[in-house]
Enzyme design. Structure first.
Site, short mmCIF file in Angstrom:
data_model
loop_
_atom_site.label_atom_id
_atom_site.label_comp_id
_atom_site.label_asym_id
_atom_site.label_seq_id
_atom_site.Cartn_x
_atom_site.Cartn_y
_atom_site.Cartn_z
N PRO A 172 0.98 -1.31 -0.04
CG PRO A 172 -0.07 -0.82 2.66
CD PRO A 172 0.32 -1.83 1.45
CG ASN A 173 -0.18 4.48 1.78
OD1 ASN A 173 -1.10 4.76 0.78
ND2 ASN A 173 -0.84 3.78 2.24
NE ARG A 191 4.33 6.69 1.69
CZ ARG A 191 3.96 5.16 2.14
NH1 ARG A 191 4.99 4.67 1.10
NH2 ARG A 191 4.21 5.01 3.30
CE1 TYR A 200 8.95 4.68 2.89
CE2 TYR A 200 7.87 6.72 3.68
CZ TYR A 200 7.77 5.17 3.85
OH TYR A 200 7.56 5.29 5.30
CG ASN A 203 7.91 -2.79 0.27
OD1 ASN A 203 7.97 -2.79 1.42
ND2 ASN A 203 8.78 -0.96 -0.15
CB ALA A 246 1.30 0.08 6.10
CG HIS A 281 5.12 -1.84 10.28
ND1 HIS A 281 6.67 -2.32 10.87
CD2 HIS A 281 5.44 -0.88 9.98
CE1 HIS A 281 7.05 -1.68 9.51
NE2 HIS A 281 6.13 -0.69 9.01
CD GLU A 332 10.51 -7.84 4.86
OE1 GLU A 332 10.60 -8.80 6.00
OE2 GLU A 332 9.84 -7.23 6.50
CG HIS A 341 10.84 -2.54 4.34
ND1 HIS A 341 9.20 -2.77 4.70
CD2 HIS A 341 11.44 -3.78 5.48
CE1 HIS A 341 9.06 -3.72 4.73
NE2 HIS A 341 10.32 -4.18 5.61
CG LEU A 342 12.01 1.83 -0.96
CD1 LEU A 342 10.62 2.80 -1.43
CD2 LEU A 342 12.91 2.48 -2.52
CB SER A 343 12.67 4.12 5.45
OG SER A 343 11.64 2.96 5.27
NE ARG A 369 10.07 5.59 8.47
CZ ARG A 369 9.26 5.72 7.15
NH1 ARG A 369 9.12 4.93 6.60
NH2 ARG A 369 8.19 6.43 8.07
NE ARG A 397 7.23 4.18 9.82
CZ ARG A 397 5.81 3.93 8.88
NH1 ARG A 397 5.34 3.49 8.01
NH2 ARG A 397 5.11 5.38 9.45
C1 DQA Z 1 7.79 1.08 4.25
C2 DQA Z 1 8.20 0.64 5.34
C3 DQA Z 1 6.91 1.17 6.20
O1 DQA Z 1 6.22 0.60 7.26
C4 DQA Z 1 6.25 1.78 5.13
O2 DQA Z 1 4.74 1.99 5.79
C5 DQA Z 1 5.99 2.33 4.51
C6 DQA Z 1 7.18 1.95 3.32
C7 DQA Z 1 9.80 1.70 3.14
O3 DQA Z 1 9.72 1.20 1.62
O4 DQA Z 1 10.85 1.80 4.09
O5 DQA Z 1 4.64 1.96 3.81
O6 DQA Z 1 7.50 -0.33 3.49
#
Ligand code: DQA
Length: 146
Positions: free
Chosen positions: A10-11, A18, A23, A75, A78, A81, A99, A101-103, A108, A112
């Protein structure tokens, strides 16, 4: 040729607009292009999907073996978690998965720091921006080529 399913949660469709400080500026299309470029040189085919809906992601993962995929790069965003359903789908399908994650999720907010997915995948790459995806793909290709 082996097929890899790439799943963006999502997102992630909003990358580029965003929370750019977290990101970066790169759009999802640009990430996908870089992944496809890398895959071309590696003799694997990528099928890339994005969804904002947990059930869609569960369906994609659950069908992945029957759909002919050898591995999953994910990825979960959200849902990392919160989603027992995505974790269970990964366990159920039994394909190697990585798995990403960008961040750096551990740098954080506390909520998370926990990934429900991490214990059921081969490994996690977190904090390298778009490189997280490329490193994850490289790791996954190494696993399925062994
Ligand atoms: C994320 C990290 C998640 O905590 C967050 O909800 C995201 C992006 C990342 O790629 O850093 O939407 O998965």
């Amino acid at each position: 040729m082996k097929k890899i399913l790439v799943i963006h949660g999502p997102n992630l469709n909003l990358l580029g607009q965003r929370e750019k400080d977290v990101y970066g500026q790169t759009t999802l299309e640009e990430i996908n292009q870089q992944l496809q470029d890398f895959a071309k040189g590696q003799d694997v085919v990528l099928n890339i999907v994005q969804s904002n809906h947990e059930g869609d992601l569960v369906d994609r993962i659950g069908d992945a073996k029957n759909d002919g995929f050898a591995a999953i790069l994910i990825n979960p965003a959200a849902y990392t978690h919160t989603s027992v359903a995505i974790r269970d789908a990964l366990l159920a399908v039994g394909l190697p998965a990585v798995e990403v994650h960008l961040s750096n999720i551990y740098a954080r907010e506390d909520f998370r720091h926990k990934s429900l997915v991490a214990p059921v995948v081969c490994g996690q790459i977190s904090g390298f921006g778009i490189k997280s995806y490329l490193l994850g793909l490289q790791a996954l290709i190494g696993i399925i080529k062994v």
